[in-house]
Design a protein around this motif. Sequence first.
Motif, mmCIF file in Angstrom:
data_model
loop_
_atom_site.group_PDB
_atom_site.id
_atom_site.type_symbol
_atom_site.label_atom_id
_atom_site.label_comp_id
_atom_site.label_asym_id
_atom_site.label_seq_id
_atom_site.Cartn_x
_atom_site.Cartn_y
_atom_site.Cartn_z
ATOM 1 N N ARG A 189 3.059 -0.899 14.155
ATOM 2 C CA ARG A 189 3.658 -1.686 13.072
ATOM 3 C C ARG A 189 2.565 -2.534 12.429
ATOM 4 O O ARG A 189 1.990 -3.413 13.064
ATOM 5 C CB ARG A 189 4.782 -2.562 13.605
ATOM 6 N N TYR A 190 2.286 -2.252 11.167
ATOM 7 C CA TYR A 190 1.249 -2.959 10.428
ATOM 8 C C TYR A 190 1.871 -3.921 9.420
ATOM 9 O O TYR A 190 2.979 -3.688 8.919
ATOM 10 C CB TYR A 190 0.350 -1.977 9.680
ATOM 11 N N VAL A 191 1.136 -4.986 9.118
ATOM 12 C CA VAL A 191 1.571 -5.965 8.119
ATOM 13 C C VAL A 191 0.456 -6.138 7.096
ATOM 14 O O VAL A 191 -0.729 -6.115 7.450
ATOM 15 C CB VAL A 191 1.863 -7.341 8.765
ATOM 16 N N HIS A 192 0.833 -6.301 5.818
ATOM 17 C CA HIS A 192 -0.178 -6.541 4.784
ATOM 18 C C HIS A 192 0.420 -7.390 3.677
ATOM 19 O O HIS A 192 1.647 -7.513 3.548
ATOM 20 C CB HIS A 192 -0.718 -5.219 4.224
ATOM 21 N N PHE A 193 -0.470 -7.974 2.867
ATOM 22 C CA PHE A 193 -0.091 -8.857 1.760
ATOM 23 C C PHE A 193 -0.142 -8.038 0.479
ATOM 24 O O PHE A 193 -1.213 -7.609 0.041
ATOM 25 C CB PHE A 193 -1.065 -10.040 1.697
ATOM 26 N N LEU A 194 1.017 -7.792 -0.118
ATOM 27 C CA LEU A 194 1.145 -6.839 -1.224
ATOM 28 C C LEU A 194 0.268 -7.127 -2.443
ATOM 29 O O LEU A 194 -0.292 -6.204 -3.027
ATOM 30 C CB LEU A 194 2.616 -6.749 -1.647
ATOM 31 N N PRO A 195 0.113 -8.388 -2.874
ATOM 32 C CA PRO A 195 -0.726 -8.622 -4.055
ATOM 33 C C PRO A 195 -2.187 -8.214 -3.876
ATOM 34 O O PRO A 195 -2.889 -7.994 -4.862
ATOM 35 C CB PRO A 195 -0.605 -10.140 -4.269
ATOM 36 N N LEU A 196 -2.653 -8.100 -2.639
ATOM 37 C CA LEU A 196 -4.042 -7.741 -2.382
ATOM 38 C C LEU A 196 -4.195 -6.348 -1.787
ATOM 39 O O LEU A 196 -5.274 -5.752 -1.870
ATOM 40 C CB LEU A 196 -4.691 -8.762 -1.435
ATOM 41 N N LEU A 197 -3.142 -5.830 -1.172
ATOM 42 C CA LEU A 197 -3.205 -4.526 -0.516
ATOM 43 C C LEU A 197 -1.872 -3.823 -0.756
ATOM 44 O O LEU A 197 -0.873 -4.166 -0.139
ATOM 45 C CB LEU A 197 -3.464 -4.710 0.989
#
Length: 264
Positions: free
Chosen positions: A152-160
């Motif tokens: 399970r991965y998490v990322h910040f949408l405005p940058l990735l």
Amino acid sequence: MNCPENKLSTNTSQFKSDIVFLVDLVTEHSSKVQLVTVEELRAEFLERAPNQKMLTEEEAKTEIDTIPYKEKELRNSADDSPEGKERRRLISRRRMLHSLFNGELSVRDLEKQEGEPEELREVTPEYFDEVYAEALKGPNNIEEFESWDGKRYVHFLPLLSSSFARLMSAQNNPYQLILNTVRESSQLYPRPVGIFSFEFAPFNLDPKVIQDVLNKVAKDPKAKDIRVAETSAGSLYLYSSDYLEDAYADFLAEEMDQGEAEML
């Protein structure tokens, strides 16, 4: 030990401040073009959160008021430039702060009494789960997804973006990388993907590796939706029949191939 911070309460200053901190942690990784697993994020939060200064309503409102001026200075920046990415981050942060600190709490509730000593908080995994769940619900632009290997991965949408994050999660597995890319392209755009494109950035796959993937696809019952469209010029394109009809995929492949030829 009973710890009041470990009880879910979206109306407490510390809980809201911790949501901001968690989003900041995810943003740190995405700004470096890195994915972070939920497990890694939990460990980082548990280590660093006890030492974080609580964000007060007054500080949040001050930041909300100053962000538009900073964002305005970056408006003419290219989207993919560092300045453009910073602008997207600022817009997202202002939305998050405005959502969390909207005047529901009094300054007295949010600020420590003068002279009150700083105490190191106990932050438990259960508390992280509460903060994380609430952060995913709000307008905070963090996204979780499960990769091909169950992580399970998490990322910040405005940058990735979602598509690039999923691509990154499969970098060490060319088979899943190609299948994910083809299915996503067929679903979102929708359009097929030229086999030749996997030889170039951001994939940079060896032609032999690509051929091995094609051979495996032909034998994999879980990849029955992956099909090949061959153009009149002999170029091969991949698409997913789950999202594109065969005739339409053939038409799109022909149109794309002609466009590629005109650019040469």
